[in-house]
Design a protein around this motif. Sequence first.
Motif, mmCIF file in Angstrom:
data_model
loop_
_atom_site.group_PDB
_atom_site.id
_atom_site.type_symbol
_atom_site.label_atom_id
_atom_site.label_comp_id
_atom_site.label_asym_id
_atom_site.label_seq_id
_atom_site.Cartn_x
_atom_site.Cartn_y
_atom_site.Cartn_z
ATOM 1 N N GLY A 191 0.834 -1.205 0.000
ATOM 2 C CA GLY A 191 0.000 0.000 0.000
ATOM 3 C C GLY A 191 0.859 1.241 0.000
ATOM 4 O O GLY A 191 0.541 2.252 -0.609
ATOM 5 N N LEU A 192 2.007 1.118 0.658
ATOM 6 C CA LEU A 192 2.957 2.222 0.761
ATOM 7 C C LEU A 192 3.399 2.673 -0.630
ATOM 8 O O LEU A 192 3.678 3.828 -0.879
ATOM 9 C CB LEU A 192 4.139 1.682 1.548
ATOM 10 C CG LEU A 192 5.093 2.610 2.269
ATOM 11 C CD1 LEU A 192 5.565 1.920 3.532
ATOM 12 C CD2 LEU A 192 6.253 2.960 1.422
ATOM 13 N N PHE A 193 3.509 1.709 -1.542
ATOM 14 C CA PHE A 193 3.946 2.061 -2.887
ATOM 15 C C PHE A 193 2.792 2.464 -3.791
ATOM 16 O O PHE A 193 2.968 3.227 -4.711
ATOM 17 C CB PHE A 193 4.687 0.875 -3.515
ATOM 18 C CG PHE A 193 6.019 0.636 -2.891
ATOM 19 C CD1 PHE A 193 6.968 1.637 -2.860
ATOM 20 C CD2 PHE A 193 6.319 -0.575 -2.312
ATOM 21 C CE1 PHE A 193 8.204 1.441 -2.278
ATOM 22 C CE2 PHE A 193 7.549 -0.788 -1.721
ATOM 23 C CZ PHE A 193 8.497 0.223 -1.704
ATOM 24 N N ARG A 194 1.620 1.902 -3.506
ATOM 25 C CA ARG A 194 0.503 2.150 -4.416
ATOM 26 C C ARG A 194 -0.189 3.471 -4.174
ATOM 27 O O ARG A 194 -0.613 4.134 -5.090
ATOM 28 C CB ARG A 194 -0.539 1.022 -4.270
ATOM 29 C CG ARG A 194 -0.372 -0.087 -5.275
ATOM 30 C CD ARG A 194 -1.636 -0.892 -5.359
ATOM 31 N NE ARG A 194 -2.092 -1.349 -4.070
ATOM 32 C CZ ARG A 194 -1.697 -2.480 -3.494
ATOM 33 N NH1 ARG A 194 -0.838 -3.259 -4.098
ATOM 34 N NH2 ARG A 194 -2.149 -2.845 -2.315
ATOM 35 N N VAL B 194 11.914 16.377 3.155
ATOM 36 C CA VAL B 194 11.101 15.267 3.627
ATOM 37 C C VAL B 194 10.046 15.852 4.549
ATOM 38 O O VAL B 194 10.366 16.580 5.482
ATOM 39 C CB VAL B 194 11.961 14.221 4.386
ATOM 40 C CG1 VAL B 194 11.117 13.045 4.841
ATOM 41 C CG2 VAL B 194 13.106 13.725 3.510
ATOM 42 N N GLU B 195 8.821 15.562 4.242
ATOM 43 C CA GLU B 195 7.713 16.174 4.981
ATOM 44 C C GLU B 195 6.750 15.075 5.371
ATOM 45 O O GLU B 195 6.385 14.242 4.533
ATOM 46 C CB GLU B 195 7.010 17.107 3.994
ATOM 47 C CG GLU B 195 6.455 18.368 4.588
ATOM 48 C CD GLU B 195 5.887 19.213 3.454
ATOM 49 O OE1 GLU B 195 6.645 20.035 2.917
ATOM 50 O OE2 GLU B 195 4.707 18.999 3.093
ATOM 51 N N SER B 196 6.353 15.041 6.624
ATOM 52 C CA SER B 196 5.352 14.028 6.962
ATOM 53 C C SER B 196 4.101 14.695 7.492
ATOM 54 O O SER B 196 4.155 15.674 8.239
ATOM 55 C CB SER B 196 5.927 13.008 7.944
ATOM 56 O OG SER B 196 5.855 13.484 9.251
ATOM 57 N N LYS B 197 2.993 14.176 7.016
ATOM 58 C CA LYS B 197 1.702 14.710 7.443
ATOM 59 C C LYS B 197 0.830 13.502 7.733
ATOM 60 O O LYS B 197 0.522 12.719 6.822
ATOM 61 C CB LYS B 197 1.110 15.545 6.301
ATOM 62 C CG LYS B 197 -0.045 16.399 6.725
ATOM 63 C CD LYS B 197 -0.525 17.241 5.563
ATOM 64 C CE LYS B 197 -1.786 18.002 5.930
ATOM 65 N NZ LYS B 197 -2.340 18.709 4.777
ATOM 66 N N ARG B 198 0.520 13.334 8.953
ATOM 67 C CA ARG B 198 -0.186 12.111 9.397
ATOM 68 C C ARG B 198 0.557 10.876 8.889
ATOM 69 O O ARG B 198 1.744 10.731 9.128
ATOM 70 C CB ARG B 198 -1.631 12.145 8.920
ATOM 71 C CG ARG B 198 -2.521 12.939 9.872
ATOM 72 C CD ARG B 198 -3.925 12.419 9.708
ATOM 73 N NE ARG B 198 -4.784 13.391 9.070
ATOM 74 C CZ ARG B 198 -5.690 14.084 9.757
ATOM 75 N NH1 ARG B 198 -5.818 13.886 11.045
ATOM 76 N NH2 ARG B 198 -6.442 14.948 9.162
ATOM 77 N N ASP B 199 -0.095 10.050 8.095
ATOM 78 C CA ASP B 199 0.597 8.834 7.654
ATOM 79 C C ASP B 199 1.135 8.966 6.232
ATOM 80 O O ASP B 199 1.452 7.974 5.589
ATOM 81 C CB ASP B 199 -0.320 7.608 7.775
ATOM 82 C CG ASP B 199 -1.537 7.725 6.880
ATOM 83 O OD1 ASP B 199 -1.789 8.839 6.376
ATOM 84 O OD2 ASP B 199 -2.223 6.717 6.676
ATOM 85 N N ALA B 200 1.228 10.214 5.741
ATOM 86 C CA ALA B 200 1.762 10.410 4.384
ATOM 87 C C ALA B 200 3.134 11.064 4.469
ATOM 88 O O ALA B 200 3.337 12.022 5.207
ATOM 89 C CB ALA B 200 0.823 11.270 3.563
ATOM 90 N N LEU C 291 2.399 5.673 4.707
ATOM 91 C CA LEU C 291 3.022 4.782 5.682
ATOM 92 C C LEU C 291 1.976 3.904 6.348
ATOM 93 O O LEU C 291 0.808 4.286 6.437
ATOM 94 C CB LEU C 291 3.734 5.613 6.752
ATOM 95 C CG LEU C 291 4.887 6.476 6.270
ATOM 96 C CD1 LEU C 291 5.264 7.487 7.341
ATOM 97 C CD2 LEU C 291 6.074 5.602 5.912
ATOM 98 N N PRO C 292 2.402 2.745 6.836
ATOM 99 C CA PRO C 292 1.430 1.886 7.522
ATOM 100 C C PRO C 292 1.127 2.360 8.952
ATOM 101 O O PRO C 292 0.452 1.665 9.687
ATOM 102 C CB PRO C 292 2.117 0.511 7.515
ATOM 103 C CG PRO C 292 3.552 0.769 7.310
ATOM 104 C CD PRO C 292 3.696 2.105 6.639
ATOM 105 N N PHE C 293 1.673 3.524 9.324
ATOM 106 C CA PHE C 293 1.384 4.064 10.659
ATOM 107 C C PHE C 293 1.682 5.561 10.659
ATOM 108 O O PHE C 293 2.290 6.083 9.716
ATOM 109 C CB PHE C 293 2.231 3.360 11.739
ATOM 110 C CG PHE C 293 3.714 3.410 11.456
ATOM 111 C CD1 PHE C 293 4.453 4.534 11.802
ATOM 112 C CD2 PHE C 293 4.359 2.342 10.848
ATOM 113 C CE1 PHE C 293 5.819 4.596 11.543
ATOM 114 C CE2 PHE C 293 5.733 2.397 10.584
ATOM 115 C CZ PHE C 293 6.446 3.531 10.936
ATOM 116 N N VAL C 294 1.264 6.232 11.728
ATOM 117 C CA VAL C 294 1.588 7.658 11.852
ATOM 118 C C VAL C 294 2.936 7.760 12.574
ATOM 119 O O VAL C 294 3.080 7.280 13.688
ATOM 120 C CB VAL C 294 0.491 8.399 12.666
ATOM 121 C CG1 VAL C 294 0.878 9.858 12.875
ATOM 122 C CG2 VAL C 294 -0.847 8.290 11.957
ATOM 123 N N PRO C 295 3.954 8.337 11.915
ATOM 124 C CA PRO C 295 5.271 8.365 12.554
ATOM 125 C C PRO C 295 5.399 9.448 13.622
ATOM 126 O O PRO C 295 4.670 10.435 13.619
ATOM 127 C CB PRO C 295 6.215 8.642 11.387
ATOM 128 C CG PRO C 295 5.397 9.378 10.397
ATOM 129 C CD PRO C 295 3.974 8.957 10.583
#
Lengths: 134, 141
Positions: B23-26, B64-70, B103-107
Motif C-alpha cells: 500500500g505504501l507504494f501504491r 522530507v515532509e510528513s503529514k499524518r501517515d503520508a 506509511l502503515p502508521f503515523v510516525p
Amino acid sequence: MNGCETLIKPEAENATTEKSSHNRPTFRPSADIRELDRAYELVVDVPGATEESIELTLKADQLTVEAKVADQAFDGYQLVANGYPVGDYRRTFRVGDGINRDGIDASVKDGVLRVTVPKAEEALSQKIAVKRVD
Amino acid sequence: MATTVTRWNPWQELEAFRREVDGLFRSGETGRRSGGPAWNVYRSEEGVVLTSELPGYDPDAFEVESKRDALTIRGRRVEPTGDDDRFLRRERRDREFEQTLKLPFVPDTEKTEAEYRHGILTLKLWRSPAEQPRKIAVKTV
C-alpha cells in the motif's frame, strides 16, 4: 560523426547484469562521457560505493571501473519490500591512443564517480599562425 | 453463538504486513507511477527504515515532509556542465521528483531521521508511542 568519439567509448556489452562469484548481482552502471577542452570526463553512478571500494584499472586500451557495495542491514529490522536490488558495479571503457595515461584522476562523491582522462599533448588541437607574405 | 478457533499463523501476519507495505507504494497521488525512486523497506516493531539509491543529488535540495501517515519526499539532481561541454554519451539524467508514500502508521515526527550518504538516502521513522504495540498483562483471578 567526429573521429574523437573513438578515443573514449564504452565497450560493447549486451548484458545489463551478471552474477558475480559471491552470488549477488553485478550491475553495469549508467555513465556520461563528456569531452572538455583538454580532457575527457567520465561520470559514473555508483550509489553505495566508497573511495575504498572502487577500483579503476587501465590495461592496454581498456579502462575498467569496479565497485563493491556493502549489503544494507539495520539492527533489529527485517527487509519487507525489495524495491531495488543491491549489488556491485562493473563497466569497461575503451580508450584510444590520444590520452595521457599517467594523468588519469578519479574522485567519488555522493555515489558518483568522476574520472578525468587528459588528452595527450599531441592530440590537443593547436592553432597555427598564418604569416602574411607580401 | 458459535466460536471459531483459528490456529495462529505467523505467515499470515507477515502477509498482512506485506500488503500494508504494498500500500505504501501504491497509494498517494504521486506514487511510483510518477517515476519516483524505488525504495527498500525494512521493518521492526518500532518503525520502518526506507532506503533509496539517489546518486549525485543535491543534499540541500532534499525535502522530507510528513503529514499524518503520508510522507512526501522531494529531491533534485542537476549535473554541473559548462557551455562548451560536448557529451559523447549521456545516460545519466537530471531529475527532479516529488513522491508521496503512505506509511502503515503515523510516525513520531520528533524522531524522524534522514541521512544522505554515498548517494543513498535513508529515512528512519518510528511509530508514535500511541501506535506502538503494547503488551497487556493478564491477571490471574
